[in-house]
Motif scaffolding. Structure first.
Motif, PDB file in Angstrom:
ATOM      1  N   ARG A  40       0.935  -1.224  -0.122  1.00 23.18           N
ATOM      2  CA  ARG A  40       0.035  -0.026   0.165  1.00 23.18           C
ATOM      3  C   ARG A  40       0.947   1.346   0.032  1.00 23.18           C
ATOM      4  N   ASN A  41       2.114   1.165   0.849  1.00 24.96           N
ATOM      5  CA  ASN A  41       2.823   2.399   0.807  1.00 24.96           C
ATOM      6  C   ASN A  41       3.547   2.578  -0.531  1.00 24.96           C
ATOM      7  N   LYS A  42       3.901   1.281  -0.842  1.00 22.43           N
ATOM      8  CA  LYS A  42       4.664   1.394  -2.444  1.00 22.43           C
ATOM      9  C   LYS A  42       3.659   2.149  -3.451  1.00 22.43           C
ATOM     10  N   SER A  43       2.196   1.634  -3.453  1.00 29.46           N
ATOM     11  CA  SER A  43       1.436   2.112  -4.310  1.00 29.46           C
ATOM     12  C   SER A  43       0.984   3.645  -4.081  1.00 29.46           C
ATOM     13  N   ASP A  44       0.955   4.246  -2.789  1.00 30.64           N
ATOM     14  CA  ASP A  44       0.741   5.477  -2.422  1.00 30.64           C
ATOM     15  C   ASP A  44       1.988   6.363  -2.992  1.00 30.64           C
ATOM     16  N   ARG A  45       3.278   5.948  -2.919  1.00 26.74           N
ATOM     17  CA  ARG A  45       4.314   6.893  -3.353  1.00 26.74           C
ATOM     18  C   ARG A  45       4.337   6.822  -4.687  1.00 26.74           C
ATOM     19  N   LEU A  46       4.043   5.517  -5.518  1.00 23.18           N
ATOM     20  CA  LEU A  46       4.076   5.663  -7.013  1.00 23.18           C
ATOM     21  C   LEU A  46       2.574   6.574  -7.438  1.00 23.18           C
ATOM     22  N   ASN A  47       1.605   6.573  -6.811  1.00 26.07           N
ATOM     23  CA  ASN A  47       0.363   7.407  -7.283  1.00 26.07           C
ATOM     24  C   ASN A  47       0.897   8.986  -7.305  1.00 26.07           C
ATOM     25  N   MET A  48       1.536   9.190  -5.877  1.00 25.47           N
ATOM     26  CA  MET A  48       2.032  10.512  -5.587  1.00 25.47           C
ATOM     27  C   MET A  48       2.989  10.866  -6.882  1.00 25.47           C
ATOM     28  N   ALA A  49       3.896  10.237  -7.141  1.00 29.94           N
ATOM     29  CA  ALA A  49       5.111  10.614  -8.112  1.00 29.94           C
ATOM     30  C   ALA A  49       4.155  10.486  -9.433  1.00 29.94           C
ATOM     31  N   MET A  50       3.190   9.736  -9.850  1.00 30.80           N
ATOM     32  CA  MET A  50       2.500   9.952 -11.028  1.00 30.80           C
ATOM     33  C   MET A  50       1.785  11.350 -11.260  1.00 30.80           C
ATOM     34  N   SER A  51       1.171  11.593  -9.878  1.00 27.49           N
ATOM     35  CA  SER A  51       0.495  12.889  -9.861  1.00 27.49           C
ATOM     36  C   SER A  51       1.278  13.928 -10.095  1.00 27.49           C
ATOM     37  N   ARG A  52       2.431  14.002  -9.393  1.00 25.84           N
ATOM     38  CA  ARG A  52       3.323  15.069  -9.747  1.00 25.84           C
ATOM     39  C   ARG A  52       4.020  15.198 -10.875  1.00 25.84           C
ATOM     40  N   GLN A  54       2.592  14.126 -13.863  1.00 21.74           N
ATOM     41  CA  GLN A  54       1.472  14.704 -14.707  1.00 21.74           C
ATOM     42  C   GLN A  54       1.580  16.208 -14.863  1.00 21.74           C
ATOM     43  N   LYS A  55       1.739  16.690 -13.647  1.00 17.92           N
ATOM     44  CA  LYS A  55       1.462  18.373 -13.555  1.00 17.92           C
ATOM     45  C   LYS A  55       2.930  18.739 -14.389  1.00 17.92           C
ATOM     46  N   LEU A  56       3.981  18.086 -13.836  1.00 20.01           N
ATOM     47  CA  LEU A  56       5.337  18.542 -14.544  1.00 20.01           C
ATOM     48  C   LEU A  56       5.134  18.395 -16.002  1.00 20.01           C
ATOM     49  N   VAL A  57       4.650  17.345 -16.636  1.00 17.58           N
ATOM     50  CA  VAL A  57       4.384  16.967 -18.041  1.00 17.58           C
ATOM     51  C   VAL A  57       3.432  18.152 -18.718  1.00 17.58           C
ATOM     52  N   TRP A  58       2.654  18.547 -17.717  1.00 16.23           N
ATOM     53  CA  TRP A  58       1.600  19.589 -18.369  1.00 16.23           C
ATOM     54  C   TRP A  58       2.574  20.793 -18.353  1.00 16.23           C
ATOM     55  N   PHE A  59       3.186  21.193 -17.568  1.00 18.81           N
ATOM     56  CA  PHE A  59       4.042  22.593 -17.459  1.00 18.81           C
ATOM     57  C   PHE A  59       5.031  22.414 -18.829  1.00 18.81           C
ATOM     58  N   LEU A 140       0.764  26.824  -5.687  1.00 21.45           N
ATOM     59  CA  LEU A 140       0.950  25.559  -6.245  1.00 21.45           C
ATOM     60  C   LEU A 140       2.398  25.245  -6.339  1.00 21.45           C
ATOM     61  N   GLU A 141       2.661  23.892  -6.054  1.00 20.98           N
ATOM     62  CA  GLU A 141       4.042  23.321  -6.212  1.00 20.98           C
ATOM     63  C   GLU A 141       4.205  23.115  -7.497  1.00 20.98           C
ATOM     64  N   VAL A 142       5.193  23.884  -8.308  1.00 21.89           N
ATOM     65  CA  VAL A 142       5.330  23.976  -9.839  1.00 21.89           C
ATOM     66  C   VAL A 142       6.908  23.734 -10.201  1.00 21.89           C
ATOM     67  N   PRO A 143       7.203  23.490 -11.280  1.00 16.20           N
ATOM     68  CA  PRO A 143       8.774  23.508 -11.613  1.00 16.20           C
ATOM     69  C   PRO A 143       9.012  24.779 -11.570  1.00 16.20           C
ATOM     70  N   ASP A 144      10.704  24.964 -11.024  1.00 15.36           N
ATOM     71  CA  ASP A 144      10.943  26.209 -10.791  1.00 15.36           C
ATOM     72  C   ASP A 144      11.658  26.624 -12.056  1.00 15.36           C
ATOM     73  N   LEU A 145      10.824  27.449 -12.780  1.00 12.52           N
ATOM     74  CA  LEU A 145      11.059  27.875 -14.212  1.00 12.52           C
ATOM     75  C   LEU A 145      11.740  29.256 -14.180  1.00 12.52           C
ATOM     76  N   THR A 146      11.961  29.814 -12.719  1.00  8.63           N
ATOM     77  CA  THR A 146      13.106  30.708 -12.881  1.00  8.63           C
ATOM     78  C   THR A 146      14.394  30.659 -12.618  1.00  8.63           C
ATOM     79  N   ASP A 147      14.809  29.308 -13.153  1.00  9.59           N
ATOM     80  CA  ASP A 147      16.099  28.608 -12.759  1.00  9.59           C
ATOM     81  C   ASP A 147      16.368  27.987 -14.283  1.00  9.59           C
ATOM     82  N   LYS A 148      17.209  28.855 -15.186  1.00  4.88           N
ATOM     83  CA  LYS A 148      17.413  28.289 -16.585  1.00  4.88           C
ATOM     84  C   LYS A 148      17.852  27.222 -16.737  1.00  4.88           C
TER      85      LYS A 148
END
Length: 208
Positions: A40-52, A54-59, A140-148
């Motif tokens: 269950r912990n492994k699944s939760d970590r994987l789901n969290m990583a996948m959610s993050r 997906q957000k990073l892919v969108w950006f 929101l937690e987003v990729p730091d686009l202020t960093d080249k």
């Protein structure tokens, strides 16, 4: 000295013949509970990583969706933007928060027809409300686009979920609630977005 080492169920000998109330049965139960918790912990970590992820892919895929003011020092030779100000990053956050507008319109139409929302639709609206509140209150937690260097990495990133932790992130509020164009994200909101109004109309709840 007792052996407290937890064994995997597959490693326990004679488990098929264990009496329901025996010591071995309790050992099997403990092993099963441990394996279930680990899975269950492994699944939760994987789901969290996948959610993050997906957000990073969108950006990554929407870096160039907004036309910004020209800034030679933040533009590469190929004409692509290499660095964002906090306000510009906030503009991307606004765009990110509007990504479900089509779904919201469909739910709104359903609501106007007097049809009840499904549990999935109600959860969808609640998730949007929570996300919007987080964005306006703490950012929101987003990729730091202020960093080249991060921008260059993100443009070439293949979306591998295993590298999500390597991408530097910061919290940023939507530009629509930031103070002035060149300021850091404001501590308080300055107005309601059109999406806030849409959510309020659909749910009957205000998004503060």
């Amino acid at each position: 000295m007792p052996n407290n080492k937890r064994k995997r169920v597959s490693k326990i000998k004679g488990k098929e013949k264990a009496h329901p109330y025996s010591r071995k049965a309790r050992q099997i139960a403990r092993a099963m509970n441990t394996e279930s918790l680990i899975a269950r912990n492994k699944s939760d970590r994987l789901n969290m990583a996948m959610s993050r992820g997906q957000k990073l892919v969108w950006f990554r895929d929407n870096l160039d969706e907004i036309e910004y003011e020209e800034s030679p020092e933040n533009t590469g030779k190929d004409g692509q933007k290499t660095r964002w100000t906090m306000h510009e990053l906030g503009q991307l956050v606004d765009l990110y928060l509007e990504r479900h507008e089509e779904e919201l319109e469909k739910i709104d139409e359903k609501k106007k027809l007097g049809r009840l929302l499904t549990p999935k639709e109600a959860l969808f609206l609640e998730n949007i409300k929570v996300e919007r509140n987080e964005a306006e209150i703490s950012g929101l937690e987003v990729p730091d686009l202020t960093d080249k260097e991060l921008v260059e990495f993100l443009r070439g990133w293949d979306g591998d979920v295993n590298s999500v932790s390597l991408i530097k992130k910061i919290r940023c509020k939507p530009a629509s609630v930031q103070g002035t164009k060149d300021s850091t994200p404001a501590a308080t909101t300055t107005g309601a977005s059109s999406q806030n109004q849409a959510i309020a109309e659909i749910t009957g709840l205000s998004v503060e």
